[in-house]
Design a protein around this motif. Sequence first.
Motif, PDB file in Angstrom:
ATOM      1  N   ARG A  84       0.814  -1.220  -0.112  1.00  9.44           N
ATOM      2  CA  ARG A  84       0.026  -0.050  -0.031  1.00  9.44           C
ATOM      3  C   ARG A  84       0.793   1.269   0.122  1.00  9.44           C
ATOM      4  O   ARG A  84       0.131   2.375  -0.014  1.00  9.44           O
ATOM      5  N   PHE A  85       2.310   1.029   0.202  1.00 12.61           N
ATOM      6  CA  PHE A  85       2.932   2.349   0.168  1.00 12.61           C
ATOM      7  C   PHE A  85       3.162   3.001  -1.125  1.00 12.61           C
ATOM      8  O   PHE A  85       3.697   2.276  -2.185  1.00 12.61           O
ATOM      9  N   GLY A  86       2.916   4.154  -1.205  1.00 15.77           N
ATOM     10  CA  GLY A  86       3.048   4.871  -2.475  1.00 15.77           C
ATOM     11  C   GLY A  86       3.221   6.334  -2.273  1.00 15.77           C
ATOM     12  O   GLY A  86       3.246   6.880  -1.249  1.00 15.77           O
ATOM     13  N   ARG A  87       3.634   7.071  -3.260  1.00 14.61           N
ATOM     14  CA  ARG A  87       3.724   8.503  -3.439  1.00 14.61           C
ATOM     15  C   ARG A  87       2.733   8.901  -4.142  1.00 14.61           C
ATOM     16  O   ARG A  87       2.344   8.654  -5.173  1.00 14.61           O
ATOM     17  N   LYS A  88       2.076  10.120  -3.567  1.00 11.90           N
ATOM     18  CA  LYS A  88       0.806  10.494  -3.956  1.00 11.90           C
ATOM     19  C   LYS A  88       1.052  11.435  -5.227  1.00 11.90           C
ATOM     20  O   LYS A  88       0.339  12.741  -5.156  1.00 11.90           O
ATOM     21  N   LEU A  89       1.506  11.096  -6.372  1.00 10.22           N
ATOM     22  CA  LEU A  89       1.507  11.681  -7.521  1.00 10.22           C
ATOM     23  C   LEU A  89       1.432  10.716  -8.720  1.00 10.22           C
ATOM     24  O   LEU A  89       1.857   9.736  -8.652  1.00 10.22           O
ATOM     25  N   ASP A  90       0.546  10.894  -9.389  1.00 11.91           N
ATOM     26  CA  ASP A  90      -0.048   9.845 -10.479  1.00 11.91           C
ATOM     27  C   ASP A  90       1.171   9.811 -11.648  1.00 11.91           C
ATOM     28  O   ASP A  90       1.024   8.781 -12.313  1.00 11.91           O
ATOM     29  N   TYR A  91       2.085  10.355 -11.674  1.00 12.43           N
ATOM     30  CA  TYR A  91       3.317  10.088 -12.691  1.00 12.43           C
ATOM     31  C   TYR A  91       4.147   8.830 -12.135  1.00 12.43           C
ATOM     32  O   TYR A  91       5.002   8.598 -12.878  1.00 12.43           O
ATOM     33  N   TYR A  92       4.179   8.673 -10.795  1.00 14.15           N
ATOM     34  CA  TYR A  92       5.028   7.436 -10.412  1.00 14.15           C
ATOM     35  C   TYR A  92       4.234   6.133 -10.753  1.00 14.15           C
ATOM     36  O   TYR A  92       3.400   5.949 -11.012  1.00 14.15           O
ATOM     37  N   THR A  93       5.266   5.329 -11.584  1.00 14.46           N
ATOM     38  CA  THR A  93       4.880   4.133 -12.157  1.00 14.46           C
ATOM     39  C   THR A  93       5.529   2.643 -11.510  1.00 14.46           C
ATOM     40  O   THR A  93       4.840   1.731 -12.202  1.00 14.46           O
ATOM     41  N   GLY A  94       6.361   2.688 -10.694  1.00 16.28           N
ATOM     42  CA  GLY A  94       7.077   1.708 -10.356  1.00 16.28           C
ATOM     43  C   GLY A  94       7.442   1.879  -8.914  1.00 16.28           C
ATOM     44  O   GLY A  94       6.763   1.965  -8.093  1.00 16.28           O
ATOM     45  N   LEU A  95       8.741   1.477  -8.838  1.00 10.50           N
ATOM     46  CA  LEU A  95       9.490   1.458  -7.432  1.00 10.50           C
ATOM     47  C   LEU A  95       9.308   2.857  -6.829  1.00 10.50           C
ATOM     48  O   LEU A  95       9.432   3.688  -7.542  1.00 10.50           O
ATOM     49  N   VAL A  96       8.672   2.995  -5.522  1.00 15.21           N
ATOM     50  CA  VAL A  96       8.729   4.205  -4.690  1.00 15.21           C
ATOM     51  C   VAL A  96       9.528   3.632  -3.472  1.00 15.21           C
ATOM     52  O   VAL A  96       9.544   2.602  -2.953  1.00 15.21           O
ATOM     53  N   PHE A  97      10.138   4.764  -2.857  1.00 16.71           N
ATOM     54  CA  PHE A  97      11.041   4.561  -1.721  1.00 16.71           C
ATOM     55  C   PHE A  97      10.755   6.052  -0.754  1.00 16.71           C
ATOM     56  O   PHE A  97      10.741   7.005  -1.465  1.00 16.71           O
ATOM     57  N   GLU A  98      11.036   5.607   0.740  1.00 16.77           N
ATOM     58  CA  GLU A  98      11.374   6.800   1.217  1.00 16.77           C
ATOM     59  C   GLU A  98      12.325   6.347   2.323  1.00 16.77           C
ATOM     60  O   GLU A  98      12.496   5.131   2.790  1.00 16.77           O
ATOM     61  N   LEU A  99      13.300   7.150   2.881  1.00 20.58           N
ATOM     62  CA  LEU A  99      14.011   7.137   3.929  1.00 20.58           C
ATOM     63  C   LEU A  99      13.557   7.824   4.985  1.00 20.58           C
ATOM     64  O   LEU A  99      12.968   9.406   4.901  1.00 20.58           O
ATOM     65  N   GLY A 100      13.506   7.271   6.422  1.00 20.92           N
ATOM     66  CA  GLY A 100      13.085   8.002   7.216  1.00 20.92           C
ATOM     67  C   GLY A 100      13.898   7.761   8.548  1.00 20.92           C
ATOM     68  O   GLY A 100      14.715   7.076   8.591  1.00 20.92           O
ATOM     69  N   ARG A 101      13.149   8.055   9.745  1.00 20.28           N
ATOM     70  CA  ARG A 101      13.775   7.634  10.958  1.00 20.28           C
ATOM     71  C   ARG A 101      12.600   7.471  11.896  1.00 20.28           C
ATOM     72  O   ARG A 101      11.645   8.408  11.800  1.00 20.28           O
ATOM     73  N   ASP A 102      12.744   6.802  13.213  1.00 20.82           N
ATOM     74  CA  ASP A 102      11.508   6.770  14.214  1.00 20.82           C
ATOM     75  C   ASP A 102      11.503   8.293  14.898  1.00 20.82           C
ATOM     76  O   ASP A 102      12.322   8.707  15.249  1.00 20.82           O
ATOM     77  N   GLY A 103      10.094   8.662  14.882  1.00 17.92           N
ATOM     78  CA  GLY A 103       9.889   9.846  15.679  1.00 17.92           C
ATOM     79  C   GLY A 103      10.042  10.953  14.470  1.00 17.92           C
ATOM     80  O   GLY A 103      10.051  12.077  15.128  1.00 17.92           O
ATOM     81  N   GLY A 104      10.360  11.044  13.298  1.00 16.70           N
ATOM     82  CA  GLY A 104      10.631  12.145  12.689  1.00 16.70           C
ATOM     83  C   GLY A 104       9.556  12.900  12.091  1.00 16.70           C
ATOM     84  O   GLY A 104       8.491  12.290  12.409  1.00 16.70           O
ATOM     85  N   ASP A 105       9.665  13.957  11.519  1.00 14.50           N
ATOM     86  CA  ASP A 105       8.645  14.893  11.462  1.00 14.50           C
ATOM     87  C   ASP A 105       8.111  14.725  10.085  1.00 14.50           C
ATOM     88  O   ASP A 105       7.692  15.627   9.396  1.00 14.50           O
ATOM     89  N   GLY A 106       8.767  13.749   9.398  1.00 11.53           N
ATOM     90  CA  GLY A 106       8.309  13.459   7.848  1.00 11.53           C
ATOM     91  C   GLY A 106       9.504  12.803   7.273  1.00 11.53           C
ATOM     92  O   GLY A 106      10.621  12.740   7.748  1.00 11.53           O
TER      93      GLY A 106
END
Length: 367
Positions: A308-330
């Motif tokens: 279910r993880f996606g990036r909310k833009l219609d032009y993405y078509t395949g792999l999507v990723f995010e880097l983050g950390r626990d407790g981060g503000d985004g």
Amino acid sequence: MSPLVPIPPSLLDRFEAAGFARAEPSILQPAEPFLHVMGEGLRARMFLTSDGDGRDLCLRPDFTIPIALGHIAGGDPARAASYYYAGPIFRHRRGGGGESAQAGVESFGRADAIAAETEILALALEASALLSEPAPIIRLGDLALIAAAVEALDAAPAFRRRLKREITYGESLDALSAATPAQAARAGHAGLFAALDAAGPEAARAVIEDVLSLAGIAAVGGRTPAEIADRFIEQNAAGGAAGLSAGERRALTDVLAVDADARSAVERLRRLADGGLAIGPAVERLGSRIEAFAAAGLPVERMRFASRFGRKLDYYTGLVFELGRDGGDGPLAGGGRYDGLLGALGAAPAPGVGFSLWLDRFPGAAR
């Protein structure tokens, strides 16, 4: 460059060493491409003005779109070219302040998709380490997998298009089954919708375009009459759809429920492909991607995949990723494959992949 968040020269040196050329799009940009590609909802967050001819302009809310437009203007959009950037973007934010520092890369025209994705994710992780976050949380998704699962359903094309979009934007299947504005509109204008249904999508599209033309409506939120007609037909089909069969609903729910470490997720999806929706090729491509990451020395053991993880833009078509950390503000960084971007900007479709770094979210960044 925003004085609040200095960019380590080593970060820009690393981008250049990886073969990316510096791109420096103007801070003042035409607003229409952003509204067209990123959606009218962005308007409330943009800093807007106009020129002497009444054309909408804005302070740059994003780097990807102006860099893509520059790539298109530079020649054959399908050519291989890679760019990096660093500087401020401008969007209204809750709590005040509208300027944020970003850096990132965009790569167009590479046919070796998995190799390109591997290099982009590796570079994002290197950049994170240079910015004092050496072991971020890594979240993965695959919009091509969602597309394959939805395309395997026995449903009208317009309903499948809406379903893909709404899943990507985080809607649940229960919410999609609930009454919608389209369904309410059908109840109030049953005769009109019945006529459109009977006419079929091509004739319905022509009628809607003619009505918009007669009303003098050339564009709404950057969308042409043809695009408005397509969205209207899509919503009409969704509102009138009888819904998924119990078996299809269960199979799609099972696919969307997958959320595990990357290799376990692939194995779970393989089992689902054997007994449910026809998603086998998409799952094998995902598996090949994960193994390519491992072969390149990327920390696959720290990667978590969620269908279910996606990036909310219609032009993405395949792999999507995010880097983050626990407790981060985004997210600290985010990106993926956007083979639909150049086409959305009016050029011939061509491969694209990249990422952006939100510099003020990294440890030690000035706020």
